[in-house]
Design a protein around this motif. Structure first.
Motif, PDB file in Angstrom:
ATOM      1  N   SER A  17      10.803  82.962  17.265  1.00  0.00           N
ATOM      2  CA  SER A  17       9.787  83.885  18.058  1.00  0.00           C
ATOM      3  C   SER A  17       8.264  83.377  17.698  1.00  0.00           C
ATOM      4  CB  SER A  17       9.840  85.230  17.917  1.00  0.00           C
ATOM      5  OG  SER A  17       8.860  85.796  17.254  1.00  0.00           O
ATOM      6  N   GLU A  18       7.746  82.938  16.536  1.00  0.00           N
ATOM      7  CA  GLU A  18       6.418  82.306  16.336  1.00  0.00           C
ATOM      8  C   GLU A  18       6.534  80.988  16.816  1.00  0.00           C
ATOM      9  OE1 GLU A  18       5.622  81.979  11.959  1.00  0.00           O
ATOM     10  OE2 GLU A  18       6.371  84.086  11.755  1.00  0.00           O
ATOM     11  N   PHE A  19       7.310  80.091  17.080  1.00  0.00           N
ATOM     12  CA  PHE A  19       7.125  79.061  17.714  1.00  0.00           C
ATOM     13  C   PHE A  19       7.723  78.915  19.056  1.00  0.00           C
ATOM     14  CE2 PHE A  19       7.070  77.470  13.195  1.00  0.00           C
ATOM     15  CZ  PHE A  19       6.135  76.598  13.393  1.00  0.00           C
ATOM     16  N   MET A  26      21.504  83.187  24.618  1.00  0.00           N
ATOM     17  CA  MET A  26      21.453  83.310  25.900  1.00  0.00           C
ATOM     18  C   MET A  26      22.665  83.928  26.615  1.00  0.00           C
ATOM     19  SD  MET A  26      19.780  79.751  27.299  1.00  0.00           S
ATOM     20  CE  MET A  26      20.485  78.324  26.242  1.00  0.00           C
ATOM     21  N   TYR A 126      13.749  70.609  23.294  1.00  0.00           N
ATOM     22  CA  TYR A 126      13.074  71.204  22.322  1.00  0.00           C
ATOM     23  C   TYR A 126      13.948  71.228  20.886  1.00  0.00           C
ATOM     24  CZ  TYR A 126      10.323  74.971  20.051  1.00  0.00           C
ATOM     25  OH  TYR A 126       9.810  75.670  19.145  1.00  0.00           O
ATOM     26  N   PHE A 130      12.350  69.113  18.114  1.00  0.00           N
ATOM     27  CA  PHE A 130      11.475  69.922  17.132  1.00  0.00           C
ATOM     28  C   PHE A 130      12.149  70.783  16.339  1.00  0.00           C
ATOM     29  CE2 PHE A 130       8.761  73.665  16.099  1.00  0.00           C
ATOM     30  CZ  PHE A 130       8.312  73.192  15.271  1.00  0.00           C
ATOM     31  N   LEU A 134      12.752  70.718  12.261  1.00  0.00           N
ATOM     32  CA  LEU A 134      12.109  72.139  11.520  1.00  0.00           C
ATOM     33  C   LEU A 134      13.161  72.421  10.588  1.00  0.00           C
ATOM     34  CD1 LEU A 134       9.474  73.389  10.678  1.00  0.00           C
ATOM     35  CD2 LEU A 134      10.369  75.185  12.359  1.00  0.00           C
ATOM     36  N   GLU A 185      14.907  78.876  29.610  1.00  0.00           N
ATOM     37  CA  GLU A 185      15.394  77.558  28.763  1.00  0.00           C
ATOM     38  C   GLU A 185      14.436  76.383  29.664  1.00  0.00           C
ATOM     39  OE1 GLU A 185      19.171  76.472  29.483  1.00  0.00           O
ATOM     40  OE2 GLU A 185      19.273  74.671  27.891  1.00  0.00           O
ATOM     41  N   GLN A 191       7.500  73.476  28.314  1.00  0.00           N
ATOM     42  CA  GLN A 191       6.375  73.803  27.553  1.00  0.00           C
ATOM     43  C   GLN A 191       6.354  72.891  26.439  1.00  0.00           C
ATOM     44  OE1 GLN A 191       3.805  76.282  27.874  1.00  0.00           O
ATOM     45  NE2 GLN A 191       3.237  74.765  26.082  1.00  0.00           N
ATOM     46  N   TYR A 192       7.510  72.360  25.978  1.00  0.00           N
ATOM     47  CA  TYR A 192       7.562  71.444  24.673  1.00  0.00           C
ATOM     48  C   TYR A 192       6.926  70.128  25.405  1.00  0.00           C
ATOM     49  CZ  TYR A 192       9.445  68.381  21.188  1.00  0.00           C
ATOM     50  OH  TYR A 192       9.712  67.361  20.104  1.00  0.00           O
TER      51      TYR A 192
ATOM     52  N   LYS B  71       3.226  79.021  18.698  1.00  0.00           N
ATOM     53  CA  LYS B  71       2.784  79.683  19.924  1.00  0.00           C
ATOM     54  C   LYS B  71       1.990  81.177  19.782  1.00  0.00           C
ATOM     55  CE  LYS B  71       3.928  76.609  22.591  1.00  0.00           C
ATOM     56  NZ  LYS B  71       4.209  75.529  21.507  1.00  0.00           N
ATOM     57  N   THR B  72       2.431  81.693  18.692  1.00  0.00           N
ATOM     58  CA  THR B  72       1.660  83.168  18.519  1.00  0.00           C
ATOM     59  C   THR B  72       0.855  82.764  17.501  1.00  0.00           C
ATOM     60  OG1 THR B  72       3.514  83.496  16.661  1.00  0.00           O
ATOM     61  CG2 THR B  72       3.682  84.588  18.879  1.00  0.00           C
TER      62      THR B  72
END
Lengths: 388, 258
Positions: A17-19, A26, A126, A130, A134, A185, A191-192, B71-72
């Motif tokens: 959620s941070e990224f 889904m 994405y 990415f 990670l 999605e 966005q990526y 993002k946050t």
């Protein structure tokens, strides 16, 4: 090639959620699955996937060259006649492409087989470029994976580099990026790409496909009435060419990503054409236009697919000439192709499919997806991989 | 041709202080194209500690800037971007430019280049048609520009109102390569921030009132302005999604990625 169970990172959902990775689950089903990973050897990656991917891509480009130079093939590929010029000129002008994904059947040995080419609107970018990167970094850092674990995944690096090249090619500092409404999605994928473009110094303005307008001057516009001159669209060419604004494409003079010649590559007519031009190539499956396939499909097991289809819709299986519908759907009016059935390898209860990425013409990494059914649907799970 | 760092207090031909106010009164980011961050800073960043062991060759991206991917809690871009844009615009090279309100004005200055005066006027008039602000109603246009300052234009794209060109700005008229000429507008409306001032099609307001005719302007100010587009219709793309999504199955709806 092994499937290794492993412990999910305890905080991965919060991290997601941070990224901004909002589609890891889904429709109530897990999509990102790090309770396992696939392990490849470097030789498997380099010899069996990377090199064939580069070669297959060149073969695909040879098909485009054939098709854009032949009216009968353009017709065979169901490219609407009023847009032949668009596809042809984008090819003859060498309009740059960004990326594509080849879906391969590969079980760890023997030649990988090309199932299809997602050359126009590939997703799972994405997660590949990415998020699995990670995952590897963190699991190496916390000692869960060997220090020298690697991953076939230079996607992000290559995408940023490619955006720099494209900016230079078109002499631009700004472009638009577009996808449809109501899909996390697709929006996440775009966005990526916006992030990658920004890293390359490009200003990327977002607009939804449905919000694109047409101006009195003939150009496409965003919601601020600014002209769309250069645009990445996560929206299939075969739709764009047939929709209302398709008529305006020629005069709007947009530099599209992917370029219009991708309408030839993302088309399943590519598969029989590849077989015609490179019959017997170890990475190809026998494939025919369905109206030329009577003799071939009389025996053996074949998959019949529409020229244009998504989500594995309208697929049938042919066993010794007898057809069984596997999935229904809205596609098929443009015709069908048949392809020799090549079973996906199984690891436990999972059928495993390799997505092999290209940025322009350079192999750039893989994604591994698993499904519990033999023909991969859109509900498959994404599983990370390592090279060891 | 000019000192690009200090041009605010130079004396112009009329002896007035010539701060062209390029950085003060532009109400649109008309000079945003001068932002030329090429993004190359990333490659010059040090590798993070996790990658400190020099590995001979990897098959993965060597470095990803995680803070940029977060993002946050991520702040920045916009303010930073705007500030750097303004700086670069202020440092841009300047050119002498003169404003004429008629062809004859110009001919007085250039008795040996009458055709060029006419051509420059024509260029400005054509540019006005292409780039001037447009309004749906006469009322809206006059609210901004003042009574009787607007005209009705009919094109294949529809009918709208635009302000009359009140003058045109010319630079390098005698240059063998290329002269610049662009339309200027002004307003007599008390509602307008550019009442009795010169303004370009894209909203740059020059300092001083309309009696001032000589300026030193940055080259960006002389570049052709973007075409003004009026969106006639939206929604011409995306219909296939609705059509194909309605066939109903257990499959996911929505995305069209493969």
């Amino acid at each position: 090639m092994f499937r290794m169970p492993c412990q999910p990172r305890p905080n991965w959902q919060q991290l997601a959620s941070e990224f901004g990775f909002h589609f890891h689950t889904m429709y109530g089903q897990p999509y990102w699955d790090e309770s396992a990973y696939y392990q490849f050897s470097l030789a498997q990656i380099e010899n069996d996937i990377e090199a064939p991917t580069a070669e297959l891509h060149q073969m695909c480009l040879a098909v485009v060259e054939e098709v854009v130079n032949s009216e009968s093939l353009l017709r065979r590929f169901a490219i609407p006649e009023q847009h032949w010029d668009l596809a042809q000129s984008s090819w003859f002008n060498a309009d740059p492409s960004l990326y594509s994904r080849l879906d391969l059947v590969y079980n760890g040995s023997g030649p990988a087989k090309l199932l299809e080419n997602n050359a126009d609107t590939p997703t799972s970018l994405y997660e590949s470029g990415f998020w699995q990167w990670l995952w590897l970094e963190q699991n190496v850092d916390n000692g869960k994976l060997a220090r020298h674990s690697d991953q076939f995944n230079s996607l992000q690096e290559k995408l940023v580099h490619r955006f720099r090249e494209i900016a230079k090619h078109y002499n631009i500092q700004q472009l638009h990026m577009a996808c449809c409404k109501d899909t996390d999605e697709d929006r996440g994928t775009v966005q990526y790409l916006q992030d990658c473009a920004a890293e390359a110094g490009l200003l990327a303005d977002f607009v939804f496909i449905e919000d694109i307008g047409i101006a009195d001057t003939g150009v496409f516009t965003d919601l601020n009435d600014n002209p769309i001159t250069d645009c990445f669209k996560l929206y299939p060419w075969e739709f764009m060419l047939r929709e209302e604004f398709g008529d305006a494409l020629a005069s709007a003079e947009v530099n599209w990503l992917e370029p219009a010649w991708k309408s030839v590559l993302s088309n399943k007519a590519l598969l029989p054409m590849l077989w015609k031009m490179f019959e017997g190539h170890p990475n190809l499956l026998p494939s025919y236009f369905s109206d030329e396939a009577d003799k071939a499909v009389a025996s053996g097991k074949w998959i019949k697919k529409p020229l244009y289809s998504r989500e594995g819709a309208n697929v049938s299986i042919l066993q010794d000439g007898k057809e069984d519908e596997l999935s229904n759907g809205p596609y098929g009016e443009e015709g069908f192709i048949v392809q020799a059935f090549e079973p996906l390898p199984t690891f436990g209860d999972n059928y495993t499919l390799i997505g092999s990425w290209l940025v322009d013409d350079m192999p750039a990494g893989i994604s591994v997806r698993e499904d519990t059914s033999a023909i991969t649907q859109d509900l498959s799970r994404y599983v990370p991989h390592i090279i060891l | 041709m000019t000192d690009s760092t200090d041009n605010t207090n130079k004396q112009g031909p009329l002896g007035s202080s010539l701060s062209d106010s390029n950085c003060e009164s532009s109400y649109k980011t008309s000079c945003k194209n001068t932002s030329t961050s090429d993004g190359s800073w990333m490659s010059t960043q040090a590798l993070p500690e996790t990658n400190a062991e020099p590995e001979a060759k990897t098959k993965r991206s060597k470095y990803i800037n995680l803070s940029r991917m977060r993002k946050t809690f991520s702040v920045k871009p916009l303010a930073l971007g705007v500030a750097s844009v303004m700086l670069s615009a202020c440092g841009a090279e300047r050119e002498e430019a003169k404003i004429y309100t008629s062809i004859d004005d110009c001919k007085l200055d250039y008795p040996d280049a009458l055709e060029k005066c006419e051509a420059a006027y024509k260029t400005a008039a054509d540019e006005a048609l292409r780039t001037s602000p447009r309004f749906n109603s006469e009322y809206d246009c006059e609210y901004e520009f003042g009574p009787n300052q607007c005209r009705n234009v009919n094109t294949s794209g529809g009918s709208f109102f635009m302000p009359f060109m009140a003058g045109y700005m010319v630079s390098s008229l005698l240059s063998p390569n290329r002269y610049y000429s662009q339309p200027l507008y002004t307003s007599s409306s008390y509602n307008s921030p550019f009442r009795s001032r010169w303004i370009t099609a894209d909203g740059h307001v020059f300092d001083g009132d309309i009696r001032k005719r000589n300026y030193r302007v940055s080259k960006d100010q002389l570049k052709p302005k973007p075409t003004v587009n009026r969106t006639m219709k939206r929604g011409g793309f995306g219909s296939s999604v609705r059509a194909k999504s309605s066939w109903g199955s257990s499959s996911r709806k929505g995305g069209w990625g493969g």
